[in-house]
Design a protein around this motif. Structure first.
Motif, PDB file in Angstrom:
ATOM      1  N   LEU A 168       0.994  -0.555   0.021  1.00 20.29           N
ATOM      2  CA  LEU A 168      -0.107   0.183  -0.207  1.00 20.29           C
ATOM      3  C   LEU A 168       0.883   1.196   0.394  1.00 20.29           C
ATOM      4  CD1 LEU A 168      -2.479  -1.313   2.798  1.00 20.29           C
ATOM      5  CD2 LEU A 168      -3.018  -1.150   0.295  1.00 20.29           C
ATOM      6  N   PRO A 169       0.737   2.277  -0.634  1.00 21.78           N
ATOM      7  CA  PRO A 169       1.132   3.397  -0.344  1.00 21.78           C
ATOM      8  C   PRO A 169       1.771   4.082   0.670  1.00 21.78           C
ATOM      9  CG  PRO A 169      -0.075   3.950  -1.906  1.00 21.78           C
ATOM     10  CD  PRO A 169      -0.637   2.707  -1.312  1.00 21.78           C
ATOM     11  N   LYS A 170       2.392   4.526   1.032  1.00 24.19           N
ATOM     12  CA  LYS A 170       3.479   4.745   2.084  1.00 24.19           C
ATOM     13  C   LYS A 170       2.743   6.187   2.914  1.00 24.19           C
ATOM     14  CE  LYS A 170       7.758   2.743   2.009  1.00 24.19           C
ATOM     15  NZ  LYS A 170       9.079   3.093   2.325  1.00 24.19           N
ATOM     16  N   ASN A 171       2.030   7.235   2.009  1.00 23.25           N
ATOM     17  CA  ASN A 171       0.866   7.869   2.046  1.00 23.25           C
ATOM     18  C   ASN A 171      -0.728   7.391   2.087  1.00 23.25           C
ATOM     19  OD1 ASN A 171       0.295   7.663  -0.198  1.00 23.25           O
ATOM     20  ND2 ASN A 171       1.070   9.192  -1.661  1.00 23.25           N
ATOM     21  N   MET A 172      -1.130   6.282   2.284  1.00 22.62           N
ATOM     22  CA  MET A 172      -1.719   6.687   2.348  1.00 22.62           C
ATOM     23  C   MET A 172      -2.289   7.161   3.655  1.00 22.62           C
ATOM     24  SD  MET A 172      -3.552   2.628   1.435  1.00 22.62           S
ATOM     25  CE  MET A 172      -4.609   2.740   2.848  1.00 22.62           C
ATOM     26  N   CYS A 173      -1.400   7.363   5.007  1.00 24.85           N
ATOM     27  CA  CYS A 173      -1.598   7.711   6.078  1.00 24.85           C
ATOM     28  C   CYS A 173      -2.411   9.349   6.013  1.00 24.85           C
ATOM     29  CB  CYS A 173      -0.957   7.868   7.316  1.00 24.85           C
ATOM     30  SG  CYS A 173       1.238   8.486   6.496  1.00 24.85           S
ATOM     31  N   MET A 174      -2.153   9.754   4.675  1.00 17.38           N
ATOM     32  CA  MET A 174      -2.121  11.207   4.617  1.00 17.38           C
ATOM     33  C   MET A 174      -3.830  10.947   4.130  1.00 17.38           C
ATOM     34  SD  MET A 174       1.301  12.273   2.459  1.00 17.38           S
ATOM     35  CE  MET A 174       0.233  13.749   2.578  1.00 17.38           C
ATOM     36  N   LEU A 175      -4.884  10.564   4.591  1.00 16.38           N
ATOM     37  CA  LEU A 175      -6.211  10.175   3.900  1.00 16.38           C
ATOM     38  C   LEU A 175      -6.836  10.616   4.935  1.00 16.38           C
ATOM     39  CD1 LEU A 175      -5.925   6.660   2.291  1.00 16.38           C
ATOM     40  CD2 LEU A 175      -6.498   9.321   1.263  1.00 16.38           C
TER      41      LEU A 175
END
Length: 217
Positions: free
Chosen positions: A155-162
């Motif tokens: 999963l993209p690491k930047n998913m925490c930005m959702l």
């Protein structure tokens, strides 16, 4: 149009219509097709289409000249597509995208071209290996379902930005090997069938330590 007995090739269950059969329906907003192939140019296709449900879509990608700029809901379950588009296509109004059971789909679209997406459903997409990193820019994404996409590896690491994501379903994604990070808005998380060590590698303390405090289920 479900299995309409129009011009059908021999030895198939597929129905063929020409695009000009629909061109004159200028106010068309909902188009629901199943096991139908449209042949011809989409240049004069109705531009006000809001909801396209095309089950068992027969092509490997959506024709680039298909006017979908006003589309809000796109459902193409059980499609034959390998990629959503060849090239780029702006879908500024799209809120719901469902490509479930598209077993040949190997890559997602660049989500920067559909910035208002709220629901992304990719259930049982067995050829999908990863999700485009632009998903981290979808500020309005609320629901993400990747259930049974068994070959999904990261999963993209930047998913925490959702910041709006409330539901994340990863059940059956047994090859997932990417560390998860907290998504602070998350209310429901389903990870049945994935070892905890794959989700939070090297962490031996209580799993509750790594879950967001917003979680309800």
């Amino acid at each position: 149009m479900h299995g309409h007995p129009a011009k059908s090739p021999k030895n198939t269950n597929e129905t063929i219509f020409e695009t000009n059969a629909i061109e004159r329906i200028h106010k068309l907003q909902l188009l629901h097709l199943r096991r139908v192939r449209l042949e011809g140019c989409y240049t004069n296709f109705p531009t006000g289409l809001r909801w396209l449900c095309w089950l068992e879509f027969p092509l490997d990608s959506i024709p680039i000249d298909f006017p979908l700029e006003c589309l809000i809901v796109l459902e193409m379950q059980y499609s034959s597509m390998r990629e959503v588009y060849k090239g780029t296509k702006s879908l500024p109004s799209l809120k719901i995208l469902d490509l479930s059971h598209s077993h040949g789909l190997s890559q997602t679209m660049d989500f920067s071209y559909c910035p208002n997406l709220e629901e992304l459903i990719l259930v049982d997409c067995g050829s999908l290996l990863d999700v485009h990193e632009s998903i981290g820019n979808l500020d309005r994404l609320v629901h993400l379902n990747l259930k049974d996409s068994k070959n999904l590896r990261m999963l993209p690491k930047n998913m925490c930005m959702l910041k709006s994501l409330e539901t994340l379903i990863l059940c059956g994604c047994s090859n997932l090997d990417e560390t998860m990070k907290k998504t602070e808005s998350l209310k429901m998380l389903e990870t049945d069938g994935i070892p905890r060590s794959e989700l939070w590698p090297g962490r031996n303390s209580s799993i509750l330590t790594y879950l967001p405090c917003s979680l309800v289920e």
